[in-house]
Design an enzyme around this catalytic site. Structure first.
Site, short mmCIF file in Angstrom:
data_model
loop_
_atom_site.label_atom_id
_atom_site.label_comp_id
_atom_site.label_asym_id
_atom_site.label_seq_id
_atom_site.Cartn_x
_atom_site.Cartn_y
_atom_site.Cartn_z
CE1 TYR A 1 30.42 -15.13 -75.25
CE2 TYR A 1 29.48 -13.44 -73.82
CZ TYR A 1 30.30 -13.80 -74.87
OH TYR A 1 31.00 -12.84 -75.55
CB SER B 1 32.29 -11.17 -72.64
OG SER B 1 30.98 -10.62 -72.68
CE LYS C 1 33.88 -14.55 -74.42
NZ LYS C 1 35.04 -14.86 -75.29
N1 LIG Z 1 31.12 -8.29 -80.34
C1 LIG Z 1 31.19 -7.92 -79.06
O1 LIG Z 1 30.76 -6.83 -78.67
C2 LIG Z 1 31.81 -8.85 -78.06
C3 LIG Z 1 31.66 -8.53 -76.70
C4 LIG Z 1 32.27 -9.33 -75.76
C5 LIG Z 1 33.02 -10.41 -76.17
N2 LIG Z 1 33.13 -10.72 -77.48
C6 LIG Z 1 33.94 -11.89 -77.85
O2 LIG Z 1 34.79 -11.56 -78.95
C7 LIG Z 1 35.00 -12.73 -79.74
C8 LIG Z 1 34.61 -12.46 -81.18
O3 LIG Z 1 33.22 -12.17 -81.24
P1 LIG Z 1 32.49 -11.48 -82.50
O4 LIG Z 1 31.56 -10.50 -81.94
O5 LIG Z 1 33.49 -11.08 -83.52
O6 LIG Z 1 31.62 -12.73 -83.00
P2 LIG Z 1 31.33 -13.31 -84.45
O7 LIG Z 1 30.23 -14.28 -84.26
O8 LIG Z 1 31.16 -12.22 -85.46
O9 LIG Z 1 32.68 -14.09 -84.83
C9 LIG Z 1 33.08 -15.27 -84.20
C10 LIG Z 1 33.93 -16.06 -85.16
O10 LIG Z 1 34.37 -17.25 -84.48
C11 LIG Z 1 34.24 -18.34 -85.39
N3 LIG Z 1 34.14 -19.59 -84.63
C12 LIG Z 1 33.09 -20.06 -83.93
N4 LIG Z 1 33.40 -21.24 -83.37
C13 LIG Z 1 34.68 -21.51 -83.72
C14 LIG Z 1 35.58 -22.58 -83.43
N5 LIG Z 1 35.24 -23.63 -82.67
N6 LIG Z 1 36.83 -22.53 -83.96
C15 LIG Z 1 37.21 -21.49 -84.74
N7 LIG Z 1 36.40 -20.45 -85.04
C16 LIG Z 1 35.15 -20.47 -84.53
C17 LIG Z 1 32.98 -18.02 -86.18
O11 LIG Z 1 32.91 -18.77 -87.38
C18 LIG Z 1 33.16 -16.52 -86.41
O12 LIG Z 1 33.93 -16.26 -87.56
C19 LIG Z 1 34.19 -13.85 -79.07
O13 LIG Z 1 35.02 -14.57 -78.20
C20 LIG Z 1 33.15 -13.07 -78.29
O14 LIG Z 1 32.64 -13.82 -77.23
C21 LIG Z 1 32.53 -9.97 -78.44
#
Ligand SMILES: NC(=O)c1ccc[n+]([C@@H]2O[C@H](COP(=O)([O-])OP(=O)(O)OC[C@H]3O[C@@H](n4cnc5c(N)ncnc54)[C@H](O)[C@@H]3O)[C@@H](O)[C@H]2O)c1
Length: 307
Positions: free
Chosen positions: A155, A142, A159
């Site tokens: 976080y 991230s 990360k």
């Molecule tokens: N959206 C962004 O811009 C962004 C930016 C940087 C990093 N990320 C990273 O990308 C990944 C996905 O993020 P997102 O934005 O799609 O978030 P989101 O909240 O939409 O989806 C996360 C998913 O993970 C599932 N989850 C949570 N805890 C869990 C566990 N213990 N076991 C299995 N599943 C679990 C949730 O139920 C959900 O479906 C994450 O690791 C997040 O930190 C996202």
């Protein structure tokens, strides 16, 4: 891109980025184990993938433990006979400024992100080594981990640790033909919809409206589908030799993050005392200090008539 015959596990694939990754991998021909804690979203993801002619099964378990990791790898082997790609995407947020952050806030985030990544990749690595045909590990970093972010002690630490593990594992798994890379994504999901400067654009996307090009470039911000192409590429044979990297993607932007490295050095015979450092710091290594935090680009207010 054709990755037919490959089998992938995607954690946290019930919604958001993980769902986009699972669908894109399946569209490219891979069979996918869709993991999530939410059985409803995981089931829906599998139904959508199979309705579109893809292959997928759901495995509902919270990642973070060794037994969950074993369950995911076993499911890939039981359902499809092999495992080629491990995508550790599951994530949660527990944002609070340092002095208000509880032990539980810290531990929960470290458990899901850092320990979840460690346990799943360790299990996959054992299998890849035994299978003897290489493999692909795709981790979720991230911008917060790369730069630090206000309110995200837990976080950002998790990360940053994940990217450090990518560099370590790329060395340890090279001989087995396994590549390990971290994706640094940016996309409109449940996780980003509350970020104030992005909120108007998230709203536009929810209405099916495109966001202006400047947002997709300067803020690197778009849909989860904009990120999925990188995951398919990293899962494919085309990315052989690409390992140990942190690769940014979002909107119209693809980027390579630098790794931490010493950028300036100074030398003093006999070593540096506190007084010597105080005298020399600002005119030598500390002449230009490093920045920190995620830069917020100046973006135009979204206009209603914008298409
Ligand atoms: N959206 C962004 O811009 C962004 C930016 C940087 C990093 N990320 C990273 O990308 C990944 C996905 O993020 P997102 O934005 O799609 O978030 P989101 O909240 O939409 O989806 C996360 C998913 O993970 C599932 N989850 C949570 N805890 C869990 C566990 N213990 N076991 C299995 N599943 C679990 C949730 O139920 C959900 O479906 C994450 O690791 C997040 O930190 C996202």
């Amino acid at each position: 891109m054709d990755i037919s015959g490959k089998v992938a596990v995607v954690t946290g694939a019930g919604q958001g980025l993980g769902l986009a990754y699972a669908k894109a991998l399946a569209r490219a021909g891979a069979a996918v184990v869709v993991n999530d804690v939410n059985d409803e979203t995981a089931g829906k993801a599998v139904a959508e993938i199979t309705a579109a002619g893809g292959r997928a099964v759901a495995e509902v378990v919270p990642v973070g433990t060794t037994s969950a990791a074993e369950q995911l790898v076993h499911r890939a082997l039981d359902s499809y006979g092999r495992l080629d790609v491990m995508v550790t995407n599951a994530g949660v947020l527990r944002d609070r400024v340092l002095w208000n952050m509880t032990d539980d806030d810290f531990d929960t985030v470290v458990q899901v992100h850092l320990r979840g990544t460690f346990t799943c990749v360790r299990e996959a690595a054992r299998h890849f080594r035994a299978q003897g045909e290489g493999g692909r590990v795709i981790l979720a970093g991230s911008p917060a981990g790369q730069r630090g972010n206000f309110g995200q002690t837990n976080y950002a630490a998790a990360k940053a640790g994940i990217v450090a593990m990518a560099r370590t594992w790329s060395m340890e798994l090279a001989k087995a033909g396994v590549t390990v890379n971290a994706v640094i994504p940016n996309a409109a999901t449940a996780m980003t919809e509350t970020i104030p400067f992005l909120a108007p654009y998230v709203e536009r996307m929810a209405q099916g409206l495109p966001v202006p090009s400047v947002v997709r470039r300067a803020a690197s911000f778009g849909t989860p589908e904009d990120v999925a192409g990188l995951v398919v590429y990293l899962a494919s044979d085309a990315s052989a030799g690409i390992t140990g990297q942190a690769i940014g993607i979002g909107g119209d932007r693809l980027s390579l993050w630098s790794h931490p490295t010493e950028i300036r050095s100074a030398f003093l015979d006999g070593g540096w005392s506190a007084d010597a450092i105080a005298e020399a710091f600002s005119s030598s290594v500390g002449e230009q200090l490093e920045t920190y935090g995620i830069p917020v680009p100046a973006l135009p207010e979204p206009q209603p008539q914008e298409a």
